[in-house]
Enzyme design. Structure first.
Site, short mmCIF file in Angstrom:
data_model
loop_
_atom_site.label_atom_id
_atom_site.label_comp_id
_atom_site.label_asym_id
_atom_site.label_seq_id
_atom_site.Cartn_x
_atom_site.Cartn_y
_atom_site.Cartn_z
N HIS A 1 -1.44 -0.18 10.82
CA HIS A 1 -1.41 -1.27 9.60
C HIS A 1 -1.71 -0.13 8.37
CE1 HIS A 1 -3.55 -4.23 7.12
NE2 HIS A 1 -2.22 -4.61 7.05
N GLU B 1 3.33 -0.34 9.41
CA GLU B 1 3.44 -1.49 8.32
C GLU B 1 3.12 -1.08 7.01
OE1 GLU B 1 1.91 -4.83 5.85
OE2 GLU B 1 0.98 -3.00 6.79
N ASP C 1 3.37 -2.16 2.57
CA ASP C 1 3.44 -3.08 1.76
C ASP C 1 4.40 -2.59 0.40
OD1 ASP C 1 1.47 -4.92 2.67
OD2 ASP C 1 0.49 -3.22 2.57
N HIS D 1 -0.37 -1.93 -1.34
CA HIS D 1 -0.83 -3.40 -0.99
C HIS D 1 -0.95 -4.43 -2.14
CE1 HIS D 1 -3.42 -6.83 0.07
NE2 HIS D 1 -2.63 -6.71 1.48
#
Length: 256
Positions: A19, A46, A48, A61
């Site tokens: 993450h 992962e 963003d 993010h």
């Protein structure tokens, strides 16, 4: 039945997602954090994405620089030169999404399109790197996801938005209507619970599998919960503790 996208790898394999990369130093979504995940052996990360005022996708993010960097301001209102000059944790530069996709050509990347500003820039980064086969486009907003997909020349893997996930939870335990709820996506990325309320059950997982959709759960940082979910049959876990997730998967003989 929807054809299996290459992003998902071999059927039956566990998708282990680091993450925002892996950092115990608060350097989320930095190139250092992604490299740390790769060094641990992770094949999936992962991240963003937001778009700057001049249409450049960055891996970040928050909508603003305030929390994670040494500068302030909304990413969508700032030129890329200013955003890229910010330092995550005061030390690591905010990376271009294109650099995340291009630096590790085999790495599979789950991209959460966080705002409308990111739609075009994210699509452009995927196109320029030709990374369609190893990308999953996700968003809480199904509209943002669909708008991003329309700009791509080839399919990428897709994950359900909030409204689609809600539709799945509404019908999944009954085992009926799941195919319709998930007709536009390849997988579900969902929390196992909301507050103290448990959302995901083994019946949900079975229902998703019946229509050929994988279930990936976020954000799981405790080894006992990782084990519980894997025993339930989920296909992937998203974790801030990539080190612990790797250890759990190695112990289970599921680390590849």
């Amino acid at each position: 039945m929807r054809e299996r996208h290459p992003y998902l790898g071999e059927s039956g394999s566990i998708v282990a997602l680091a993450h925002r990369g892996f950092s115990r130093e608060g350097l989320e979504n930095s190139m250092k954090a992604f490299q740390a995940a790769v060094d641990l052996g992770f094949r999936y990360v992962e991240t963003d994405a937001h778009g700057t005022a001049d249409g450049v996708a960055v891996a970040l993010h928050d909508a603003s620089l305030d929390r994670t960097t040494d500068r302030v301001g909304l990413v969508s209102s700032l030129p890329s030169s200013e955003v890229l000059g910010a330092r995550i944790g005061g030390v690591e530069p905010v990376p271009l999404l294109e650099d995340v996709l291009g630096t590790w050509p085999e790495l599979r990347v789950n991209i959460d399109v966080k705002a409308v500003s990111g739609i075009g820039p994210v699509a452009d980064a995927i196109e320029r790197t030709g990374s369609h086969a190893r990308v999953c486009v996700a968003s809480f907003s199904a509209r943002r996801r669909v708008a991003t997909l329309k700009r791509l020349s080839r399919p990428v893997a897709t994950s359900a938005g909030t409204s689609e996930a809600a539709g799945f939870f509404a019908v999944g335990a009954l085992g009926r209507g799941v195919g319709a709820a998930l007709r536009r996506v390849d997988l579900l990325q969902i929390p196992a619970q909301m507050g103290r309320t448990t959302l995901l059950t083994s019946r949900h997982v079975t229902a998703a599998h019946r229509v050929g959709r994988e279930v990936h759960v976020w954000t799981v940082n405790e080894t006992a919960e990782m084990t519980r979910l894997l025993e339930m049959g989920v296909d992937g876990l998203v974790s801030d503790r990539a080190d612990l997730l790797r250890d759990v998967l190695i112990a289970r003989g599921s680390w590849s």
